[in-house]
Write a protein that holds these residues in place. Structure first.
Motif, PDB file in Angstrom:
ATOM      1  N   PRO A   1     -29.030 -23.855  -1.503  1.00 18.83           N
ATOM      2  CA  PRO A   1     -28.780 -24.067  -0.076  1.00 18.83           C
ATOM      3  C   PRO A   1     -29.789 -24.949   0.637  1.00 18.83           C
ATOM      4  O   PRO A   1     -29.574 -25.334   1.780  1.00 18.83           O
ATOM      5  CB  PRO A   1     -28.799 -22.655   0.493  1.00 18.83           C
ATOM      6  N   GLY A   2     -30.900 -25.266   0.009  1.00 22.16           N
ATOM      7  CA  GLY A   2     -31.897 -26.118   0.648  1.00 22.16           C
ATOM      8  C   GLY A   2     -32.518 -25.458   1.866  1.00 22.16           C
ATOM      9  O   GLY A   2     -33.134 -24.398   1.773  1.00 22.16           O
ATOM     10  N   ASP A   3     -32.319 -26.075   3.046  1.00 17.16           N
ATOM     11  CA  ASP A   3     -32.912 -25.565   4.284  1.00 17.16           C
ATOM     12  C   ASP A   3     -32.102 -24.437   4.916  1.00 17.16           C
ATOM     13  O   ASP A   3     -32.550 -23.844   5.896  1.00 17.16           O
ATOM     14  CB  ASP A   3     -33.043 -26.698   5.312  1.00 17.16           C
ATOM     15  N   TRP A   4     -30.948 -24.131   4.348  1.00 17.25           N
ATOM     16  CA  TRP A   4     -30.043 -23.182   4.980  1.00 17.25           C
ATOM     17  C   TRP A   4     -30.209 -21.774   4.406  1.00 17.25           C
ATOM     18  O   TRP A   4     -30.558 -21.611   3.242  1.00 17.25           O
ATOM     19  CB  TRP A   4     -28.590 -23.624   4.812  1.00 17.25           C
ATOM     20  N   THR A   5     -29.939 -20.770   5.258  1.00 20.24           N
ATOM     21  CA  THR A   5     -30.056 -19.360   4.884  1.00 20.24           C
ATOM     22  C   THR A   5     -28.721 -18.660   5.135  1.00 20.24           C
ATOM     23  O   THR A   5     -28.136 -18.829   6.217  1.00 20.24           O
ATOM     24  CB  THR A   5     -31.150 -18.664   5.712  1.00 20.24           C
ATOM     25  N   PRO A   6     -28.212 -17.898   4.170  1.00 17.62           N
ATOM     26  CA  PRO A   6     -26.948 -17.183   4.419  1.00 17.62           C
ATOM     27  C   PRO A   6     -27.137 -16.060   5.445  1.00 17.62           C
ATOM     28  O   PRO A   6     -28.136 -15.338   5.417  1.00 17.62           O
ATOM     29  CB  PRO A   6     -26.581 -16.633   3.042  1.00 17.62           C
ATOM     30  N   VAL A   7     -26.166 -15.942   6.337  1.00 18.61           N
ATOM     31  CA  VAL A   7     -26.197 -14.927   7.390  1.00 18.61           C
ATOM     32  C   VAL A   7     -24.842 -14.232   7.412  1.00 18.61           C
ATOM     33  O   VAL A   7     -23.805 -14.888   7.476  1.00 18.61           O
ATOM     34  CB  VAL A   7     -26.484 -15.562   8.769  1.00 18.61           C
ATOM     35  N   GLU A   8     -24.840 -12.916   7.357  1.00 18.58           N
ATOM     36  CA  GLU A   8     -23.593 -12.162   7.382  1.00 18.58           C
ATOM     37  C   GLU A   8     -23.255 -11.787   8.817  1.00 18.58           C
ATOM     38  O   GLU A   8     -24.039 -11.155   9.511  1.00 18.58           O
ATOM     39  CB  GLU A   8     -23.701 -10.896   6.526  1.00 18.58           C
ATOM     40  N   ARG A   9     -22.060 -12.179   9.241  1.00 18.13           N
ATOM     41  CA  ARG A   9     -21.603 -11.882  10.588  1.00 18.13           C
ATOM     42  C   ARG A   9     -20.540 -10.785  10.550  1.00 18.13           C
ATOM     43  O   ARG A   9     -19.644 -10.802   9.710  1.00 18.13           O
ATOM     44  CB  ARG A   9     -21.029 -13.135  11.253  1.00 18.13           C
TER      45      ARG A   9
ATOM     46  N   GLU B   1     -18.064 -12.196   7.619  1.00 15.01           N
ATOM     47  CA  GLU B   1     -18.039 -13.559   7.108  1.00 15.01           C
ATOM     48  C   GLU B   1     -19.464 -14.004   6.809  1.00 15.01           C
ATOM     49  O   GLU B   1     -20.402 -13.588   7.491  1.00 15.01           O
ATOM     50  CB  GLU B   1     -17.405 -14.528   8.114  1.00 15.01           C
ATOM     51  N   THR B   2     -19.618 -14.852   5.810  1.00 17.92           N
ATOM     52  CA  THR B   2     -20.921 -15.417   5.496  1.00 17.92           C
ATOM     53  C   THR B   2     -21.033 -16.779   6.159  1.00 17.92           C
ATOM     54  O   THR B   2     -20.262 -17.700   5.853  1.00 17.92           O
ATOM     55  CB  THR B   2     -21.123 -15.552   3.986  1.00 17.92           C
ATOM     56  N   TRP B   3     -21.962 -16.891   7.092  1.00 21.07           N
ATOM     57  CA  TRP B   3     -22.269 -18.162   7.733  1.00 21.07           C
ATOM     58  C   TRP B   3     -23.611 -18.653   7.192  1.00 21.07           C
ATOM     59  O   TRP B   3     -24.294 -17.959   6.436  1.00 21.07           O
ATOM     60  CB  TRP B   3     -22.335 -17.998   9.246  1.00 21.07           C
ATOM     61  N   TRP B   4     -23.972 -19.858   7.578  1.00 25.46           N
ATOM     62  CA  TRP B   4     -25.238 -20.447   7.169  1.00 25.46           C
ATOM     63  C   TRP B   4     -26.005 -20.870   8.417  1.00 25.46           C
ATOM     64  O   TRP B   4     -25.431 -21.446   9.341  1.00 25.46           O
ATOM     65  CB  TRP B   4     -25.016 -21.634   6.239  1.00 25.46           C
ATOM     66  N   ALA B   5     -27.295 -20.561   8.443  1.00 20.66           N
ATOM     67  CA  ALA B   5     -28.116 -20.873   9.608  1.00 20.66           C
ATOM     68  C   ALA B   5     -29.417 -21.535   9.161  1.00 20.66           C
ATOM     69  O   ALA B   5     -29.885 -21.322   8.029  1.00 20.66           O
ATOM     70  CB  ALA B   5     -28.412 -19.612  10.410  1.00 20.66           C
ATOM     71  N   ALA B   6     -29.976 -22.325  10.069  1.00 20.76           N
ATOM     72  CA  ALA B   6     -31.226 -23.030   9.752  1.00 20.76           C
ATOM     73  C   ALA B   6     -31.941 -23.414  11.035  1.00 20.76           C
ATOM     74  O   ALA B   6     -31.306 -23.639  12.079  1.00 20.76           O
ATOM     75  CB  ALA B   6     -30.952 -24.277   8.916  1.00 20.76           C
ATOM     76  N   ASP B   7     -33.260 -23.472  10.968  1.00 18.73           N
ATOM     77  CA  ASP B   7     -34.077 -24.027  12.047  1.00 18.73           C
ATOM     78  C   ASP B   7     -34.139 -25.531  11.860  1.00 18.73           C
ATOM     79  O   ASP B   7     -34.514 -26.018  10.783  1.00 18.73           O
ATOM     80  CB  ASP B   7     -35.484 -23.436  12.014  1.00 18.73           C
ATOM     81  N   ALA B   8     -33.777 -26.272  12.895  1.00 18.08           N
ATOM     82  CA  ALA B   8     -33.795 -27.737  12.829  1.00 18.08           C
ATOM     83  C   ALA B   8     -34.894 -28.267  13.748  1.00 18.08           C
ATOM     84  O   ALA B   8     -35.408 -27.551  14.618  1.00 18.08           O
ATOM     85  CB  ALA B   8     -32.436 -28.304  13.215  1.00 18.08           C
ATOM     86  N   ARG B   9     -35.215 -29.537  13.566  1.00 21.96           N
ATOM     87  CA  ARG B   9     -36.226 -30.198  14.394  1.00 21.96           C
ATOM     88  C   ARG B   9     -35.564 -31.316  15.186  1.00 21.96           C
ATOM     89  O   ARG B   9     -34.839 -32.140  14.647  1.00 21.96           O
ATOM     90  CB  ARG B   9     -37.357 -30.753  13.531  1.00 21.96           C
ATOM     91  N   LEU B  10     -35.841 -31.295  16.494  1.00 21.24           N
ATOM     92  CA  LEU B  10     -35.276 -32.304  17.387  1.00 21.24           C
ATOM     93  C   LEU B  10     -36.190 -32.453  18.587  1.00 21.24           C
ATOM     94  O   LEU B  10     -36.288 -31.537  19.410  1.00 21.24           O
ATOM     95  CB  LEU B  10     -33.871 -31.893  17.840  1.00 21.24           C
ATOM     96  N   GLY B  11     -36.857 -33.594  18.712  1.00 22.58           N
ATOM     97  CA  GLY B  11     -37.770 -33.787  19.831  1.00 22.58           C
ATOM     98  C   GLY B  11     -38.809 -32.683  19.877  1.00 22.58           C
ATOM     99  O   GLY B  11     -39.575 -32.477  18.939  1.00 22.58           O
ATOM    100  N   GLY B  12     -38.814 -31.892  20.975  1.00 16.50           N
ATOM    101  CA  GLY B  12     -39.764 -30.794  21.104  1.00 16.50           C
ATOM    102  C   GLY B  12     -39.291 -29.498  20.478  1.00 16.50           C
ATOM    103  O   GLY B  12     -40.024 -28.506  20.482  1.00 16.50           O
TER     104      GLY B  12
END
Length: 240
Positions: A43-51, A59-70
């Protein structure tokens, strides 16, 4: 919300731009595409999240912290992306979220006034939003907050106060123990004749209102102190 010191999880538009160097992402969707992803096993930067949904299915979704400006996992404000497909980022199944809940590993997590939250908690909190908005819309429609025509801010506030009072009366009667009607209470709708033409008046209730769910709720009797509450909206005391 930031000025008030409140914790929040809010949505960002995927193409809302921000200032950044030319070689860095400029929109939330750009930041999401910059995250690494191969497949579910890598999955690289992504983490499985169960909703968990209201009807009981998950359902299994995928979540990640991204970088954008600040925005960033080590910044006071984070950009969290949640989606069902990190490769395609489908429009209707991808959320771009801004939050001031610190990352558990952020340097400022221990000094933050808000508790740390992992990706699963951020996604869970945002998942509450549709039901809050749906319930708010239903209350507006049933109590008449969406059915008014006014021209002044004072009239809008007065109408909102009346709607809130009506809701409070109904809520009070909902939890009141069953009992007989107060036969000494004045008739809230005295028969003074129709304003235009004839009308059909349904039979009066034989028990306390709000004893169960109804399609078109009727306002309960305003219990103890209706006159001072309504009169206070105009800044004057009740008259004899």
């Amino acid at each position: 919300m930031r000025e008030a010191g409140l914790a929040y999880v809010v949505a960002l538009k995927p193409h809302r731009g921000t200032w950044a160097p030319a070689d860095q992402p400029h929109t939330p969707i750009d930041a999401a595409h910059a995250l690494t992803w191969c497949d579910a096993r890598r999955p690289g930067d992504w983490t499985p999240v169960e909703r968990h949904f209201r009807d009981g299915h998950t359902e299994t979704w995928w979540a990640a912290d991204a970088r954008l400006g600040g925005y960033g996992p080590d910044s006071p404000c984070r950009l969290v992306v949640a989606t069902t497909d990190p490769a395609r980022l489908p429009e209707k199944a991808t959320c771009y979220l801004a939050t001031n809940l610190p990352h558990p590993d952020a340097p400022h997590a221990t000094a933050s006034p808000h508790p740390p939250a992992d990706l699963a908690e951020i996604v869970r909190l945002y998942g509450l939003r549709p039901w809050i908005e749906q319930s708010y819309k239903q209350i507006k429609d049933e109590l008449g907050w969406a059915d008014f025509q006014v021209r002044s801010a004072r009239a809008i506030r007065r109408h909102q106060t009346l709607v809130n009072c009506a809701f409070s009366f109904c809520w009070d009667q909902w939890f009141a123990p069953p009992g007989p009607l107060d036969v000494t209470a004045p008739d809230p709708c005295p028969d003074e004749g129709p304003e235009r033409g004839t009308r059909h008046t349904p039979p009066g209730p034989t028990a306390l209102l709000a004893q169960g769910l109804t399609r078109h709720p009727v306002l309960a009797h305003p219990s103890q102190h209706p006159h001072p509450m309504v009169a206070s909206m105009d800044g004057h005391g009740s008259t004899p």
